[in-house]
Design an enzyme around this catalytic site. Structure first.
Site, PDB file in Angstrom:
ATOM      1  CG  ASP A   1      -1.526  79.163 -95.635  1.00 41.73           C
ATOM      2  OD1 ASP A   1      -1.911  77.977 -95.750  1.00 41.73           O
ATOM      3  OD2 ASP A   1      -0.921  79.565 -94.630  1.00 41.73           O
TER       4      ASP A   1
HETATM    5  C1  BGC Z   1      -0.892  76.424 -93.046  1.00 37.15           C
HETATM    6  C2  BGC Z   1       0.132  76.081 -94.094  1.00 37.15           C
HETATM    7  C3  BGC Z   1      -0.039  74.652 -94.532  1.00 37.15           C
HETATM    8  C4  BGC Z   1      -1.465  74.441 -95.012  1.00 37.15           C
HETATM    9  C5  BGC Z   1      -1.743  73.020 -95.443  1.00 37.15           C
HETATM   10  C6  BGC Z   1      -2.300  76.065 -93.473  1.00 37.15           C
HETATM   11  O1  BGC Z   1      -3.165  76.181 -92.390  1.00 37.15           O
HETATM   12  O2  BGC Z   1      -0.811  77.786 -92.730  1.00 37.15           O
HETATM   13  O3  BGC Z   1       1.427  76.276 -93.598  1.00 37.15           O
HETATM   14  O4  BGC Z   1       0.884  74.340 -95.530  1.00 37.15           O
HETATM   15  O5  BGC Z   1      -2.357  74.747 -93.947  1.00 37.15           O
HETATM   16  O6  BGC Z   1      -1.730  72.160 -94.361  1.00 37.15           O
END
Ligand code: BGC
Length: 672
Positions: free
Chosen positions: A237
Site C-alpha cells: 500500500d
Molecule cells: C489506500 C489504497 C489505495 C492507495 C492509492 C492508499 O492510501 O490505502 O487503497 O489504493 O492509497 O490511492
C-alpha cells in the site's frame, strides 16, 4: 466487448525470464519501485509506464488525468451496496463496466477491489468493502475480478490482511489467531487467487501478528504463494513498508508509491552484507513482468477503440445495481406510495446534494449526480425540499423523507466514524416523526448506525453510498416502481456494545507502545476470534436491530420442499434443494440463504454460517426450484493443530431462510 488475449502463466514466465536476463541491477530496481500512480518506464526494454488508478466504486481520476481532458467518471454504488445485491451477476456487470472505463482512459491496473471484513461499524472504509461474511465476499468478488481481467485490466485485491480500522492504521498490529484468519479474514483473498486468478495483491498498512503486512513472510511467501499458488504481483500500500531487510525477503514485489525503503543503495548494502543473495530482486522483477505479460499489458493490446467512460450504458448499470442494493429495512405499511400522490417533504443534511461516496482513495468525482430530493421530485412533482425544519409544514404533508448519514468528510479513509449519526440528525428524525407519522428515513452510510428512533420511523431505507444515480433507485423503491430486493451484508446492532469488537476496535489508549524498527505501534487484540457479526450475535443470543441477510420486499415468498441429498464427485458433498414461490401480487426477488451449523463440534463454532445463497426473480405467483451445493469445506473449521481444514463427522444443521434471523426450513445432514 473486446477482451484481451491473455497468455498462460507459464508462457508469461518464460518471457519474464528472458527479460530479467537482459536487465541490469539498476534497471531491475527501477522496475520494482513505483512512480506515484504508475510503474517507472524502462524504454530500453520496451517497458512503458503502466498506469494504476483506484476504483472502489468507479475509476478515480487524478489531476494529471484531468489535464488530459478526462475529468468525471461513472460513480457506481459502493462495494458494500454491491454486496447488498447478493447477486453475483451484478458484481460481474459492475466489474465489466468499471473495466471498460479503465480501457477508455488507457489505465491497465485497477487498485481494487477491497474486501476487508466489516468487523466494526466505525471503520472509515467499510463502504469500500463487501460486508461481514467471508462466504458472501467470495461469491461477489470472484465474478467481479473475472469480469475486470477479461478486459485485460489487472485487478488488485486489497488490503491483505486484517486492516479493519483506519485511524492509526500504520501504527497498529492486528493480533489475530490463525484459525480466525483462515475462517474469517482470509477466505476472500484465497478465492480471489484460486477461483478468480487475480493478478495483483496489495498488502495492508497495519502489522499482522508483529510484522507489517508488506514485510510479513508468513503472509506473503507461505500462505499466498506456497499454499495458494499466487503467481502475480504483491505490491505495498502507499508507503507501508519500512524495513528493507524484511521487505526484500518477505516476498513483496513492488514498492508503492515511490520506493523509499527498497532503494538501490539499501538493497546493495543488504547484498554486500549477505542479508540478501540478490535472487530476491530477480524474483520480484519476475512476478511483476509475468503478471504484466499475462494480462497483455506490455504488448500494446490495450487500445481504447470502442471503449468509453461515463456513458449512458454505464450509468444504467450503476442504476440497476442500486435498484438491487438498496435495503428496505423497515416498512410499517407505508410504502410504496403511488407516484405523484400527495405532498412529500424531503429534508436533512443528505437531501440535496446527496453524497455519492465517502472519502479517500475510494472517492469518485461523479458525472451528473442526482440527489434524493431531485429523484423524489422527478416522481412526485409536489415534493418539496425543506432546508430548515418547519414542524407545522411537515405535519401538513402526506409524508416526510429524512435524509441522514455521513459524507466524504465525516466517513473516510484514514479516519473512523461514530456509530451515532452526526450531531443533530437523530433529533431531526425525532422531530419529523413527532410531527408526521409517515416518516421515512433514508440512510447514506458505509454500514450500520445507531437508530434510537427506529420505532418511530415508519419506513427505513439503507442506501449505503449510492453512486451518481442511486438516489433515483431509492425514489423508485418509495414509489413501488422498483420492488426492493437488497439484503444486508452486515448485522446492524441495537447498541454498539453488542458488537463483538466493542472496546477492541482500535488500540487502547493505555496499550503498551511496541517497536518495529524505528516505528512505534500498539496491539489490537482480535480476541473475539471467529465470532464476528452474526456469528457473535447468534452465539450470544443477542437480538440485532436488523439481522445479517435482512431486507424487505413488497411481495411475499414462501419456501417449501426442502430436500438434502448426498452428492459425490467434483468436491460436492451434499445438494440442498427447495422451492420458492412468490405468494404476493407483485414481481420481486428473494435471496434464499443457506446456513450450516455444527452443534456438536470439538471446538467452539458459530451456531450457523452462510455457505450458499441464490437470488431468485419471480413474477407474482411464480414458482422456482433452487439448488445449492455444499462441498466438504462448508462443514469444516480450520484446525490449528493439524494446520488444515477439518470436517468432523456428525450431524449438521441445514437451515434455509431469507435472513440470518428468518429461517424457514430446517433439516439435518449426517457427515461421514
Ligand atoms: C489506500 C489504497 C489505495 C492507495 C492509492 C492508499 O492510501 O490505502 O487503497 O489504493 O492509497 O490511492
Amino acid at each position: 466487448m473486446t477482451s484481451v488475449k491473455m497468455i498462460s502463466w507459464a508462457e508469461a514466465e518464460q518471457r519474464a525470464r528472458e527479460l530479467v536476463a537482459r536487465m541490469s541491477f539498476d534497471e531491475k530496481m527501477e522496475f520494482i519501485r513505483g512512480n506515484r500512480f504508475s510503474t517507472r518506464p524502462i524504454p530500453q526494454h520496451n517497458l512503458p509506464e503502466i498506469r494504476m488508478r483506484d476504483a472502489s466504486m468507479g475509476l478515480r481520476l487524478l489531476k494529471t488525468d484531468v489535464e488530459e481532458g478526462h475529468d468525471l467518471t461513472t460513480a457506481f454504488p459502493s462495494s458494500v451496496a454491491l454486496a447488498a445485491t447478493w447477486n453475483p451477476e451484478r458484481a460481474a456487470a459492475t466489474g465489466r463496466a468499471i473495466a471498460e472505463e479503465y480501457r477508455a482512459c488507457g489505465v491497465p491496473v485497477l487498485l481494487g477491489p477491497g474486501i476487508n471484513i466489516y468487523r466494526f461499524p466505525a471503520c472509515g472504509r467499510n463502504y469500500e468493502y463487501m460486508g461481514e461474511d467471508p462466504y458472501l465476499i467470495t461469491q461477489m468478488v470472484v465474478p467481479y475480478i473475472k469480469a475486470v481481467q477479461e478486459l485485460g485490466i489487472m485487478a488488485t485485491i486489497k488490503h491483505f490482511a486484517a486492516n479493519n480500522c483506519e485511524k492509526d492504521r500504520k501504527n497498529v498490529n492486528s493480533v489475530v489467531d490463525e484459525r480466525t484468519l483462515r475462517e474469517i479474514y482470509l477466505p476472500g483473498f484465497e478465492a480471489a487467487i484460486k477461483d478468480a486468478d487475480v493478478a495483483a495483491v496489495m498488502t495492508a498498512y497495519n502489522l499482522l501478528n508483529g510484522y507489517y503486512c508488506g514485510e510479513n513472510a508468513w503472509l506473503i511467501k507461505d500462505v499466498l504463494r506456497k499454499e495458494w499458488g499466487f503467481e502475480g504481483i504483491v505490491m505495498s500500500d502507499w508507503t507501508s513498508i519500512w524495513n528493507a531487510d524484511l521487505s526484500i525477503n518477505s516476498g513483496l514485489d513492488l514498492e508503492m508509491p515511490v520506493g523509499e525503503t527498497l532503494t538501490p543503495e539499501a538493497v546493495r548494502s543488504l547484498i554486500d552484507s549477505g542479508h540478501s543473495s540478490g535472487a530476491e530482486i530477480d524474483s520480484k522483477v519476475m512476478h511483476c513482468a509475468k503478471a504484466f505479460y499475462r494480462m497483455a499489458i506490455l504488448d500494446g493490446e490495450h487500445d481504447r477503440t470502442g471503449f468509453s467512460f461515463g456513458d449512458a450504458e454505464h450509468r444504467q448499470k450503476a442504476l440497476e445495481t442500486a435498484r438491487e442494493g438498496i435495503v428496505l429495512l423497515k416498512n410499517d405499511a407505508l410504502l410504496p406510495i403511488a407516484p405523484g400522490a400527495g405532498k412529500i417533504i424531503v429534508i436533512g443534511p443528505n437531501a440535496d446534494p446527496t453524497p455519492t461516496s465517502a472519502g479517500g482513495s475510494g472517492h469518485v468525482r461523479p458525472i451528473e449526480p442526482i440527489s434524493i430530493y431531485a429523484a423524489m421530485k422527478s416522481i412526485y412533482p409536489d415534493a418539496e425540499h425543506m432546508q430548515e425544519l418547519n414542524q407545522a409544514a411537515v405535519a401538513a404533508a402526506d409524508a416526510v423523507v429524512v435524509c441522514v448519514g455521513f459524507n466524504h468528510e465525516t466517513e473516510a479513509e484514514a479516519k473512523d466514524r461514530t456509530f451515532e449519526l452526526p450531531e443533530g440528525q437523530d433529533e431531526l428524525i425525532e422531530n419529523c416523526a413527532a410531527a408526521n407519522a409517515n416518516t421515512i428515513v433514508m440512510i447514506v452510510a458505509g454500514g450500520g448506525i445507531a437508530m434510537p428512533w427506529a420505532e418511530r420511523a415508519k419506513a427505513i431505507l439503507h442506501l449505503f453510498y449510492p453512486g451518481a444515480n442511486g438516489c433515483q433507485a431509492a425514489a423508485e423503491i418509495v414509489a413501488g416502481i422498483v420492488n426492493p430486493s437488497g439484503k444486508l451484508p452486515i448485522s446492524i446492532e441495537r447498541r454498539i456494545e453488542d458488537n463483538s469488537a466493542f472496546g477492541r476496535f482500535v488500540a487502547a489508549a493505555d496499550a503498551p507502545v511496541k517497536k518495529a524498527g524505528v516505528r512505534d505501534y500498539k496491539d489490537i487484540e482480535y480476541s473475539e476470534g471467529i465470532f464476528v457479526g452474526y456469528r457473535h450475535l447468534d452465539a450470544k443470543k443477542i437480538e440485532p436491530l436488523f439481522a445479517f441477510g435482512h431486507g424487505l420486499s413488497y411481495t411475499t415468498f414462501e419456501l417449501s420442499d426442502l430436500s438434502i441429498t448426498p452428492a459425490s464427485g467434483d468436491g460436492k458433498q451434499v445438494v440442498v434443494r427447495c422451492r420458492v414461490k412468490n405468494t404476493g401480487e407483485r414481481e420481486g426477488a428473494e435471496v434464499v440463504q443457506l446456513y450450516v451449523g455444527d452443534p456438536q463440534a470439538s471446538v467452539p463454532r458459530p451456531p450457523k454460517e452462510l455457505k450458499g445463497f441464490q437470488k431468485v426473480f419471480l413474477k407474482a405467483g411464480e414458482i422456482k426450484d433452487v439448488e445449492l451445493t455444499l462441498g466438504r469445506r462448508a462443514f469444516s473449521f480450520w484446525d490449528p493443530a493439524t494446520k488444515d481444514w477439518k470436517a468432523e463427522p456428525g450431524t449438521f444443521d441445514i437451515l434455509l431462510g431469507v435472513s440470518s434471523r428468518d429461517i424457514r426450513l430446517q433439516g439435518k445432514y449426517e457427515l461421514q
